[in-house]
Structures are given as structure tokens and as C-alpha cells.
Design an enzyme around this catalytic site. Structure first.
Site, PDB file in Angstrom:
ATOM      1  N   GLU A 441      48.296  40.306  43.466  1.00 22.93           N
ATOM      2  CA  GLU A 441      46.980  39.671  43.495  1.00 22.93           C
ATOM      3  C   GLU A 441      47.061  38.180  43.822  1.00 22.93           C
ATOM      4  OE1 GLU A 441      45.144  40.474  39.692  1.00 22.93           O
ATOM      5  OE2 GLU A 441      46.974  40.074  38.581  1.00 22.93           O
ATOM      6  N   CYS A 512      43.594  48.624  42.640  1.00 17.67           N
ATOM      7  CA  CYS A 512      42.759  48.756  41.439  1.00 17.67           C
ATOM      8  C   CYS A 512      41.671  47.690  41.335  1.00 17.67           C
ATOM      9  CB  CYS A 512      43.636  48.746  40.189  1.00 17.67           C
ATOM     10  SG  CYS A 512      44.483  47.190  39.930  1.00 17.67           S
TER      11      CYS A 512
HETATM   12  C1  PEP Z   1      42.129  42.420  40.193  1.00 17.08           C
HETATM   13  O1  PEP Z   1      42.350  41.209  40.160  1.00 17.08           O
HETATM   14  O2  PEP Z   1      41.758  43.026  41.222  1.00 17.08           O
HETATM   15  C2  PEP Z   1      42.266  43.237  38.977  1.00 17.08           C
HETATM   16  C3  PEP Z   1      42.148  44.545  39.013  1.00 17.08           C
HETATM   17  O3  PEP Z   1      42.491  42.591  37.798  1.00 17.08           O
HETATM   18  P1  PEP Z   1      41.340  41.818  36.987  1.00 17.08           P
HETATM   19  O4  PEP Z   1      40.013  42.186  37.603  1.00 17.08           O
HETATM   20  O5  PEP Z   1      41.437  42.254  35.563  1.00 17.08           O
HETATM   21  O6  PEP Z   1      41.697  40.391  37.172  1.00 17.08           O
HETATM   22 MG    MG Z   2      43.367  40.345  38.482  1.00 14.00          MG
END
Ligand code: PEP
Ligand code: MG
Length: 594
Positions: A441, A512
Site C-alpha cells: 500500500e 483488499c
Molecule cells: C487499504 O489501505 O487498502 C486497506 C485495505 O487498509 P485500510 O483501509 O485499513 O488502511
Molecule cells: Mg491501508
């Protein structure tokens, strides 16, 4: 039905973050900090009265804290020392005596004097060279906030105490606020600020309540008790709707529910494309209680368990035993399907509410997620022990968030192996072959994907943050929400690179971020090679239905065409046209609206 009053009706458009239509009464809640608007001088004959006013505010605050302590549920009673320390702060001379002295010597009002004391305390804390202690300034600020509220007569409402069916209207709600919502009473919420992938938005989806954010000044336009229609799918809000709008939205609500239940009936079928490719559709979840819904929605496992919400919910840190019990419950329930537990991702917007001011200027770029864990190894180890112990009771995988380079993986794995040794020495059972993966990410992790792939068992692409960091847009800032573009060619190329690197190294890769649950994105993701998605479980039936209506062959061809386009708008227009043709009912049911 009420009399029509057309002139009263107002229509606003915000950022839709959790779908569903609700019609109900507004409840304005004030989650903002008390502003010290009035700083004025006090005449000699009013001074003792001003001191009394201050002492009275302190006393009221003490009483409120004592009540809070008495009301603490047994489960968290052991953390009552937190309240005791707040009570002690109120008695501290730097706060108490010093404020009284300022009122008397400088002849200023109590709020002003208290603000000056806070500035002095801040100064002292800033000189302390111990991060844990210097961070306690947040606790002092929160206590002073309570005193200021009592001085101004502005009480902060507890969201847990709302006992009528209402729609919450607020400037902002922090993820921590949302953990407090009484979801039997709160029908949904709308806020001035926030973006599509803010964690407050993600919480609304987890709680399955409609929500619209980024409405900018909705708190100025809505009065307590106003009738509201909230459409969490289009982002449309109608304040004091007329009769025809109410009838129209009741009808839409019925239609959508009918469609939802028709696709829900097939949610247990596998997501297999027309040309026979099976795609794994897993669920993202935040709370232990969600696991039943995850199963009912037909998930092929849990691809992302965001564990930080267990920490936000409890006052103080949860113990290893509490974490273990929660993880074990989820692992056993979902077994033999996989449960991917992500280690703590605190920081970013998950501390940055107005009520819990973070010291950092840019929390999203600060001490967040794995950085926080590596800095606080004891907190990290306690969670790792809990995860490993739970792995003896199901099919558990471990995942580290916000990895920016190889060193962090090596450091995290070193701590993991220390924890394993510790468990071995006590003969504690755990899955010796537990798979360990990372979230991709951060753009640097994308660039280094080939290298990172050699050190982990799987990748999970977190597009919520990847888009934020790659396009330099704050994911919770409504001012730049229009630039939050999953279809940006740069993002699509990054995802493709990560998928190719994972495949080359022979490790698993899934996605995700919120993109995984967006009906418009699915075919592009399949076209670039994704074979596993993890999404908000409510969206699973629809995403499975879409996958069953398309073929990988065509998705690949579409991706080749998309790869030649240079702007997010072109990509969006292309895929909208294609989805209209491939799954016409998406258009009819309004899922392709911009
Ligand atoms: C994302 O960053 O895409 C992720 C799934 O994690 P979060 O939304 O919890 O930061
Ligand atoms: Mg994230």
C-alpha cells in the site's frame, strides 16, 4: 403524512460511503472541540466569582469522571486507573492553582486562564525526552476539554446513550466515535468532512448502516428533529423532503432490497467466470461480531481482519488473553476457511479525531501501522503471541500493514521469530507453518515488489492507502475527494506490476482495498490478473454475481484496451460502457452511476 412544504426541501450531494436508504429524524451531535471564543478581562469585584466559576467547573468534571468510572462495564473495569489519572490531573497544581493565580493576577476570564495553563503544560511536556510520557499531553488536553465544556455549559453527548431511532448529523465522527454508536438506535450518519475510504466510512459498512460524508456544511443546514432522507449509495441527502420525495425513496428502498435479496440467494455459489475461472471472494472485517454476517454473505474466507478496532474499543490496551480469545473465536468459526489477521494499523485517521489530537503534523505519513509496532515491540509481541496461539484453532495467516521496504519485513520477522521461540520454550501450541504476508500500500513497496516477494508468502494490495500515497491525496479530506481515482492509469499499472511480481515469485496475491467491492472495478482487476479479492461482506453477493456474468478472456482484452488510455476519466467511461453491455441490470439498478 405531514403537510407538504415545498419551500423547505433542500437537496445536497455528498460522498456515499455505506449504501442503503433511510428516512428518519436528524440528531445533531457536536464532536468538535470547544473553541475559546471569549477572552476578556475581569473587574476586581468579579474576580472571586470567576474563581468560583472555575472551581465549580472542576468539581463538575470530577463528578462526571466519577460517574463514568462507576458505569464502566466489568469487562473493562481493570482499566479504571485511566479515570483515576484524569482525576489526579484535575488536582494538579500546574492546572488548578496556576489557573486560579492567572485569573487573580492577570484579571482574565477562566477559559483564557485555563488555556494559558494548558500552553505552559504543553511546553513542559514538549521538553520531555520520553515519547510515551510526552504523548500523555493528549490526556491532559482531553481533561481540560471537559473542564472547558463545563465552563461553557456545552456538554459532549455520549453516542452510546442515544436511545431514539435517529440519523446522526455531525461535523466529523472518529473511528473511535463509531465504535460507541448504539446501532439499534442509530439508523445512519452524515458528516461535513471525510472521504470514501476513511476508516469512519469503513466502520459504517461494517455496522451495515448507511452513511454519507464530505457534505461540508450539513451541520449548518440541518436542525435537530428535521426529517431527512439519506441515500448511502448515491450520496444524496434531502432535508425536510416533500411527500413525493418520501414516496419515491420508499419505493426505491423497496426495489433495492428486493434486488439485494434476489442476488443474496445465490451468494453461496462460487464466483466462477463464464469461461470457468474460479475467483476467491473473501471478506474484510473489523469486529468479532461480524463473522456470522461474513459467512452468511457467502465469503470464501476472511482476507483482512482489521485488528485495530479491538484496540480503539477498549479503554487502554487489550490484554494478550482478550486478543487471543477474540482471534480464536473468529478462527474457529470460519475454519476450515482462511482467516488473515492483519497486525495493528493504528495511526493515520485511526487516532486523528478532533478529540484525540495527534502530535503529528501528517499522521498518515507518521508513526502508523508497522512503524508503530516496531517502535513498541512489547505491544507488537503481545499481539503476535495472541495471533500465533489462535493459529492452533483454525486456518490463520498473518499480515503486516504499511510495509515500505525490505528492512521492515526483516525486522518484523525477527520479532515474530523471537515470539515463536518464546512459545516453543513454553510448549505452547501454534501453527509452525503459519503463512506470513504483507500489505502492498506504499508506492516504494510496489517498486520493490520483486524483492519483497522473495521474503513473504503472499501480498495483499491495499488500494485505499496506495491511492492516497501514490496520488498524494489525503483519503479523509473531502476537498480532494474528487482526485481519489482508482481508475488512474498509474494505479492500474502499479497493481499490475505487483500482481506480475507475485506470480513470477510463485506467491499468492489478493486485493483488499475498497476497489475490490466496486462493481465498476471488478472486471479490470480480473483482466490484470487478480484471482482473489477481499471486500466488505455486504458487497459479496453483487461482486460474485458480476464475476459470474463475465469471462476472463474478455476482461483481459478490455484491460489491454484500458492500458492504452491515459486518464482516469477515459478508463471510467470505457469500463462503464462495457459493464452496461456485459451486465445490463447494473445500469438498471443504478450501480453504474457516477
Ligand atoms: C487499504 O489501505 O487498502 C486497506 C485495505 O487498509 P485500510 O483501509 O485499513 O488502511
Ligand atoms: Mg491501508
Amino acid at each position: 403524512m405531514t403537510d407538504k412544504n415545498f419551500s423547505d426541501q433542500k437537496v445536497l450531494r455528498g460522498i456515499p460511503v455505506s449504501p442503503g436508504i433511510i428516512i428518519g429524524k436528524a440528531r445533531l451531535v457536536d464532536r468538535s472541540r470547544v473553541k475559546i471564543l471569549y477572552q476578556y478581562l475581569i473587574s476586581d469585584d468579579q474576580l472571586s466569582q470567576e474563581v468560583e466559576r472555575f472551581k465549580h467547573a472542576i468539581k463538575t468534571t470530577e463528578e462526571q469522571l466519577a460517574t463514568l468510572k462507576n458505569r464502566m462495564p466489568d469487562k473493562i473495569n481493570k482499566h479504571s486507573f485511566i479515570i483515576d489519572s484524569c482525576l489526579m490531573m484535575l488536582k494538579d497544581s500546574m492546572l488548578n492553582d496556576s489557573t486560579i493565580k492567572k485569573i487573580l493576577n492577570e484579571k482574565i476570564n477562566a477559559e483564557w486562564a485555563l488555556k494559558k495553563s494548558l500552553d505552559e503544560i504543553r511546553e513542559v511536556f514538549s521538553q520531555i525526552d520520553d515519547e510515551y510520557i510526552s504523548n500523555r499531553i493528549n490526556d491532559v488536553e482531553n481533561v481540560i476539554e471537559k473542564v472547558l465544556r463545563n465552563l461553557s455549559g456545552k456538554e459532549q453527548e455520549s453516542l452510546a446513550e442515544i436511545n431514539q431511532r435517529v440519523i446522526i448529523v455531525a461535523h466529523d465522527l472518529s473511528p473511535a466515535d463509531t465504535t460507541e454508536l448504539n446501532i439499534n438506535m442509530v439508523m445512519g450518519f452524515i458528516t461535513n468532512v471525510g472521504g470514501q475510504t476513511s476508516h469512519t466510512a469503513i466502520m459504517a459498512q461494517a455496522l451495515e448502516i448507511p452513511a454519507v460524508v464530505g457534505l461540508q456544511s450539513v451541520t449548518d443546514l440541518v436542525k435537530d428533529g428535521d426529517l431527512l432522507i439519506v441515500d448511502g449509495k448515491t450520496g444524496r441527502i434531502i432535508i425536510n423532503p416533500d411527500d413525493s420525495a418520501i414516496i419515491d425513496y420508499q419505493e426505491r428502498h423497496l426495489q433495492r432490497e428486493k434486488y439485494r435479496s434476489s442476488i443474496a440467494r445465490k451468494s453461496h455459489l462460487p464466483a466462477t467466470t463464464l469461461d470457468g475461472h474460479r475467483i476467491a471472494i473473501k471478506a474484510n472485517m473489523e469486529f468479532v461480531e461480524e463473522v456470522t454476517a461474513v459467512k452468511n454473505h457467502g465469503a470464501d474466507g476472511i482476507g483482512l481482519f482489521r485488528t485495530e478496532f479491538l484496540y480503539l474499543r477498549s479503554k487502554g490496551l487489550p490484554s494478550e488473553e482478550e486478543l487471543y480469545q477474540d482471534y480464536r473465536e473468529v478462527a474457529e468459526f470460519i475454519s476450515p476457511l482462511e482467516l488473515t489477521i492483519r497486525t495493528l494499523d493504528l495511526g493515520g485517521d485511526k487516532f486523528a479525531s478532533e478529540l484525540e489530537i495527534s502530535k503529528e503534523m501528517n499522521p498518515a505519513l507518521g508513526l502508523r501501522a508497522i512503524r508503530f509496532c516496531l517502535k513498541e515491540p512489547e505491544i507488537f509481541k503481545s499481539q503476535l503471541r495472541a495471533i500465533l496461539r489462535a493459529s492452533a484453532h483454525g486456518n490463520v495467516q498473518l499480515m503486516f500493514p504499511m510495509i515500505s521496504g525490505l528492512q521492515e519485513i526483516l525486522d518484523a520477522k525477527e520479532i515474530l521469530s523471537q515470539v515463536k521461540d518464546e512459545l516453543d520454550s513454553k510448549n505452547t501450541n501454534y501453527d509452525q507453518n503459519i503463512k506470513t504476508g504483507i500489505m502492498i500500500e506504499v508506492p516504494s513497496a510496489v517498486t520493490m515488489a520483486e524483492v519483497l516477494a522473495r521474503h513473504v508468502d503472499f501480498f495483499s494490495i491495499g488500494t485505499n492507502d496506495l491511492i492516497q500515497y501514490a496520488l498524494a491525496i489525503d483519503r479523509i479530506n473531502e476537498q480532494v475527494a474528487y482526485m481519489y481515482q482508482p481508475f488512474h492509469p498509474a494505479i492500474l499499472r502499479m497493481i499490475k506490476h505487483v500482481v506480475d511480481s507475485a506470480k513470477e515469485a510463485g506467491i499468492g496475491v489478493s486485493l483488499c482495498g475498497e476497489m475490490a467491492g466496486d462493481p465498476l472495478c471488478v472486471s479490470i482487476l480480473l483482466g490484470l490478473g487478480i484471482e482473489e479479492l477481499s471486500l466488505n461482506s455486504r458487497a459479496i453477493p453483487l461482486i460474485k454475481k458480476i464475476i459470474r456474468s463475465i469471462s476472463i478472456e474478455e476482461a483481459r482484452m478490455d484491460f489491454r484496451n484500458i492500458n492504452r488510455l491515459n486518464t482516469a476519466n477515459e478508463v471510467r467511461a470505457y469500463i462503464q460502457d462495457r459493464m452496461k453491455a456485459l451486465v445490463p441490470e447494473l445500469q438498471e439498478k443504478g450501480y453504474l452511476d457516477i
